[in-house]
Design a protein around this motif. Structure first.
Motif, PDB file in Angstrom:
ATOM      1  N   SER A  34      12.716  11.087   4.033  1.00  0.00           N
ATOM      2  CA  SER A  34      11.491  10.619   3.376  1.00  0.00           C
ATOM      3  C   SER A  34      11.270  11.249   1.999  1.00  0.00           C
ATOM      4  O   SER A  34      11.037  10.521   1.024  1.00  0.00           O
ATOM      5  CB  SER A  34      10.278  10.864   4.280  1.00  0.00           C
ATOM      6  N   PRO A  35      11.309  12.581   1.861  1.00  0.00           N
ATOM      7  CA  PRO A  35      11.095  13.143   0.523  1.00  0.00           C
ATOM      8  C   PRO A  35      12.192  12.776  -0.469  1.00  0.00           C
ATOM      9  O   PRO A  35      11.916  12.635  -1.672  1.00  0.00           O
ATOM     10  CB  PRO A  35      11.040  14.651   0.770  1.00  0.00           C
ATOM     11  N   ALA A  36      13.430  12.611   0.000  1.00  0.00           N
ATOM     12  CA  ALA A  36      14.511  12.208  -0.902  1.00  0.00           C
ATOM     13  C   ALA A  36      14.271  10.799  -1.429  1.00  0.00           C
ATOM     14  O   ALA A  36      14.479  10.512  -2.622  1.00  0.00           O
ATOM     15  CB  ALA A  36      15.853  12.286  -0.176  1.00  0.00           C
ATOM     16  N   ARG A  37      13.826   9.916  -0.557  1.00  0.00           N
ATOM     17  CA  ARG A  37      13.542   8.542  -0.981  1.00  0.00           C
ATOM     18  C   ARG A  37      12.361   8.522  -1.953  1.00  0.00           C
ATOM     19  O   ARG A  37      12.333   7.740  -2.907  1.00  0.00           O
ATOM     20  CB  ARG A  37      13.256   7.668   0.240  1.00  0.00           C
ATOM     21  N   ALA A  38      11.382   9.392  -1.690  1.00  0.00           N
ATOM     22  CA  ALA A  38      10.238   9.470  -2.590  1.00  0.00           C
ATOM     23  C   ALA A  38      10.668   9.953  -3.966  1.00  0.00           C
ATOM     24  O   ALA A  38      10.191   9.447  -4.996  1.00  0.00           O
ATOM     25  CB  ALA A  38       9.175  10.406  -2.002  1.00  0.00           C
ATOM     26  N   SER A  39      11.580  10.910  -4.019  1.00  0.00           N
ATOM     27  CA  SER A  39      12.067  11.406  -5.305  1.00  0.00           C
ATOM     28  C   SER A  39      12.821  10.333  -6.068  1.00  0.00           C
ATOM     29  O   SER A  39      12.682  10.187  -7.292  1.00  0.00           O
ATOM     30  CB  SER A  39      12.957  12.635  -5.097  1.00  0.00           C
ATOM     31  N   LEU A  40      13.628   9.552  -5.361  1.00  0.00           N
ATOM     32  CA  LEU A  40      14.381   8.480  -6.005  1.00  0.00           C
ATOM     33  C   LEU A  40      13.444   7.431  -6.594  1.00  0.00           C
ATOM     34  O   LEU A  40      13.679   6.906  -7.691  1.00  0.00           O
ATOM     35  CB  LEU A  40      15.334   7.828  -5.005  1.00  0.00           C
ATOM     36  N   LEU A  41      12.354   7.115  -5.894  1.00  0.00           N
ATOM     37  CA  LEU A  41      11.467   6.041  -6.326  1.00  0.00           C
ATOM     38  C   LEU A  41      10.395   6.494  -7.307  1.00  0.00           C
ATOM     39  O   LEU A  41       9.799   5.667  -7.998  1.00  0.00           O
ATOM     40  CB  LEU A  41      10.804   5.395  -5.109  1.00  0.00           C
ATOM     41  N   GLY A  89      14.889  -3.537   4.755  1.00  0.00           N
ATOM     42  CA  GLY A  89      15.446  -2.442   5.530  1.00  0.00           C
ATOM     43  C   GLY A  89      14.505  -1.263   5.614  1.00  0.00           C
ATOM     44  O   GLY A  89      13.302  -1.409   5.819  1.00  0.00           O
ATOM     45  N   LYS A  90      15.053  -0.089   5.425  1.00  0.00           N
ATOM     46  CA  LYS A  90      14.301   1.143   5.616  1.00  0.00           C
ATOM     47  C   LYS A  90      13.403   1.441   4.413  1.00  0.00           C
ATOM     48  O   LYS A  90      13.843   1.386   3.274  1.00  0.00           O
ATOM     49  CB  LYS A  90      15.266   2.310   5.849  1.00  0.00           C
ATOM     50  N   TRP A  91      12.160   1.818   4.700  1.00  0.00           N
ATOM     51  CA  TRP A  91      11.211   2.302   3.692  1.00  0.00           C
ATOM     52  C   TRP A  91      10.921   3.770   3.955  1.00  0.00           C
ATOM     53  O   TRP A  91      11.238   4.631   3.174  1.00  0.00           O
ATOM     54  CB  TRP A  91       9.938   1.468   3.730  1.00  0.00           C
ATOM     55  N   THR A 108      10.788  -4.903   6.267  1.00  0.00           N
ATOM     56  CA  THR A 108      11.116  -3.515   6.568  1.00  0.00           C
ATOM     57  C   THR A 108      11.114  -3.263   8.064  1.00  0.00           C
ATOM     58  O   THR A 108      10.525  -4.019   8.854  1.00  0.00           O
ATOM     59  CB  THR A 108      10.105  -2.557   5.911  1.00  0.00           C
ATOM     60  N   LEU A 109      11.772  -2.173   8.445  1.00  0.00           N
ATOM     61  CA  LEU A 109      11.757  -1.742   9.826  1.00  0.00           C
ATOM     62  C   LEU A 109      10.363  -1.266  10.196  1.00  0.00           C
ATOM     63  O   LEU A 109       9.671  -0.647   9.390  1.00  0.00           O
ATOM     64  CB  LEU A 109      12.748  -0.590  10.027  1.00  0.00           C
ATOM     65  N   GLY A 110       9.966  -1.537  11.437  1.00  0.00           N
ATOM     66  CA  GLY A 110       8.711  -0.992  11.922  1.00  0.00           C
ATOM     67  C   GLY A 110       8.824   0.521  12.059  1.00  0.00           C
ATOM     68  O   GLY A 110       9.903   1.096  11.909  1.00  0.00           O
ATOM     69  N   ASN A 111       7.729   1.171  12.370  1.00  0.00           N
ATOM     70  CA  ASN A 111       7.755   2.634  12.399  1.00  0.00           C
ATOM     71  C   ASN A 111       8.315   3.206  13.689  1.00  0.00           C
ATOM     72  O   ASN A 111       8.106   4.378  13.991  1.00  0.00           O
ATOM     73  CB  ASN A 111       6.368   3.210  12.115  1.00  0.00           C
ATOM     74  N   LEU A 159      16.161  -5.390  -6.109  1.00  0.00           N
ATOM     75  CA  LEU A 159      16.257  -5.478  -4.655  1.00  0.00           C
ATOM     76  C   LEU A 159      16.758  -4.161  -4.076  1.00  0.00           C
ATOM     77  O   LEU A 159      17.825  -3.681  -4.451  1.00  0.00           O
ATOM     78  CB  LEU A 159      17.218  -6.612  -4.263  1.00  0.00           C
ATOM     79  N   ILE A 160      15.962  -3.568  -3.188  1.00  0.00           N
ATOM     80  CA  ILE A 160      16.381  -2.380  -2.450  1.00  0.00           C
ATOM     81  C   ILE A 160      16.835  -2.816  -1.070  1.00  0.00           C
ATOM     82  O   ILE A 160      16.087  -3.482  -0.344  1.00  0.00           O
ATOM     83  CB  ILE A 160      15.214  -1.387  -2.300  1.00  0.00           C
ATOM     84  N   VAL A 161      18.063  -2.460  -0.700  1.00  0.00           N
ATOM     85  CA  VAL A 161      18.576  -2.755   0.641  1.00  0.00           C
ATOM     86  C   VAL A 161      18.781  -1.423   1.352  1.00  0.00           C
ATOM     87  O   VAL A 161      19.684  -0.662   0.993  1.00  0.00           O
ATOM     88  CB  VAL A 161      19.898  -3.549   0.582  1.00  0.00           C
ATOM     89  N   GLY A 162      17.936  -1.128   2.318  1.00  0.00           N
ATOM     90  CA  GLY A 162      17.956   0.173   2.979  1.00  0.00           C
ATOM     91  C   GLY A 162      18.595   0.114   4.352  1.00  0.00           C
ATOM     92  O   GLY A 162      17.935  -0.196   5.345  1.00  0.00           O
TER      93      GLY A 162
END
Length: 339
Positions: A34-41, A89-91, A108-111, A159-162
């Motif tokens: 999660s924090p890595a994805r936040a840093s990327l975005l 995909g993944k958020w 996106t995937l559910g939680n 387009l983000i494909v996770g």
């Protein structure tokens, strides 16, 4: 394979690397999802955006909150610049089941992820909850292809494909792929005196790790499945005559240990948390025929904060318009274009 792995079969990614730009020293600023994805975005460090560990699922208190509401994300910047923006995909940044700011298309995937890789799972389809059965990688790819086919052809797109296939648990991947890897030597995973637990470590909380060879075969199969999905996306870009106009970027939010250093997992695979190289090193490949100077393997050290800056520069988004935001990264677009 393009990074030197002897037994992985990844022809699509290898092609993108051979005809594009491969960064040989790319890293994540934090080895947790999660924090890595936040840093990327956001282009900002965890100490700036506030996410420091993964958001546990299914924890409604954590997942129900949108953790980036105080940030301006790359999707928002691109949307403001006229791009049609999609996530498939993944958020995993909170609010997974509600389309987030900046996005025009949201699947996106559910939680309840990651759980299993096949079977019925909840997805958020543009604000509507749906249960879909099948293998996640193929479903995510299908939805990404659907976006490419129905998008507004008059607008540029982002387009983000996770994908999630390489995430634990390491089981239940396509049998045709797993069988191809069961007789591998797995010599690319250290197993010597320097790593006393290595791939033979049987003390684990995940049952799949009780049979390290099977877990590795499943993991390798997951990589090949993602490679197949990537190939389908590239083929669709060519079919839609978008290949020359589309920058394709392949990367990961963090690295992973598959027995390296006696660890199965990433930064939070140990207590205390680790920052070993396998946890922080990521693949990073750029490909765009006619724009990028292909066939390059670059040794510069870069991370996701730099990638944020580079993608913004590629899209001609002027980050200087936000002078009150401290962005630690630096664009390396000149490296890619050899200008």
């Amino acid at each position: 394979g393009s990074y030197g792995h002897q037994e992985l079969h990844t022809p699509n990614l290898d092609y993108l690397a051979a005809t594009g730009v491969q960064m040989d020293n790319a890293f994540t600023p934090i080895p947790v999802c999660s924090p890595a994805r936040a840093s990327l975005l956001t282009g900002r460090l965890p100490s700036q955006h506030g996410l420091h560990d993964y958001l546990a699922s299914p924890n409604d208190e954590l997942e129900g909150r949108s953790w980036l509401t105080e940030e301006t994300t790359l999707p928002q910047l691109l949307s403001d610049a006229g791009y049609e923006v999609a996530c498939c995909g993944k958020w995993h940044l909170g609010g997974d089941e509600v389309p987030q700011p900046g996005f025009d298309y949201w699947f996106t995937l559910g939680n309840d992820y990651p759980v299993e890789h096949g079977g019925p799972h909840r997805y958020c389809d543009n604000g509507r909850s749906r249960v879909i059965s099948g293998y996640k990688t193929r479903i995510i790819t299908d939805q990404a292809l659907h976006f490419l086919r129905q998008r507004d052809a008059q607008r540029p797109f982002f387009l983000i494909v996770g994908y999630t296939a390489t995430h634990s648990p390491w089981r239940d991947h396509p049998q045709r792929l797993v069988d191809a890897y069961r007789e591998c030597t797995f010599d690319d995973v250290p197993d010597d005196a320097a790593y006393p637990f290595g791939r033979q470590n049987l003390e684990s909380t995940f049952p799949t790790r009780e049979n390290p060879r099977e877990a590795l075969a499943q993991y390798y199969a997951a990589v090949s499945q993602i490679d197949e999905g990537t190939g389908r996306l590239v083929d669709e870009l060519e079919a839609l005559d978008l290949r020359q106009d589309t920058l394709v970027v392949y990367t990961s939010d963090h690295g992973l240990n598959c027995g390296h250093h006696g660890i199965w997992g990433k930064g939070n695979g140990t207590l205390p948390l680790n920052m070993v190289e396998e946890s922080i090193r990521v693949p990073l490949i750029f490909n765009q025929p006619g724009r990028l100077y292909g066939g390059q393997r670059r040794r510069e050290f870069v991370d996701h904060l730099d990638l944020f800056q580079t993608l913004a520069a590629c899209a001609a988004v002027d980050l200087a318009q936000s002078p009150d935001v401290n962005y630690p990264g630096h664009s390396y677009i000149n490296i890619l274009e050899n200008s």
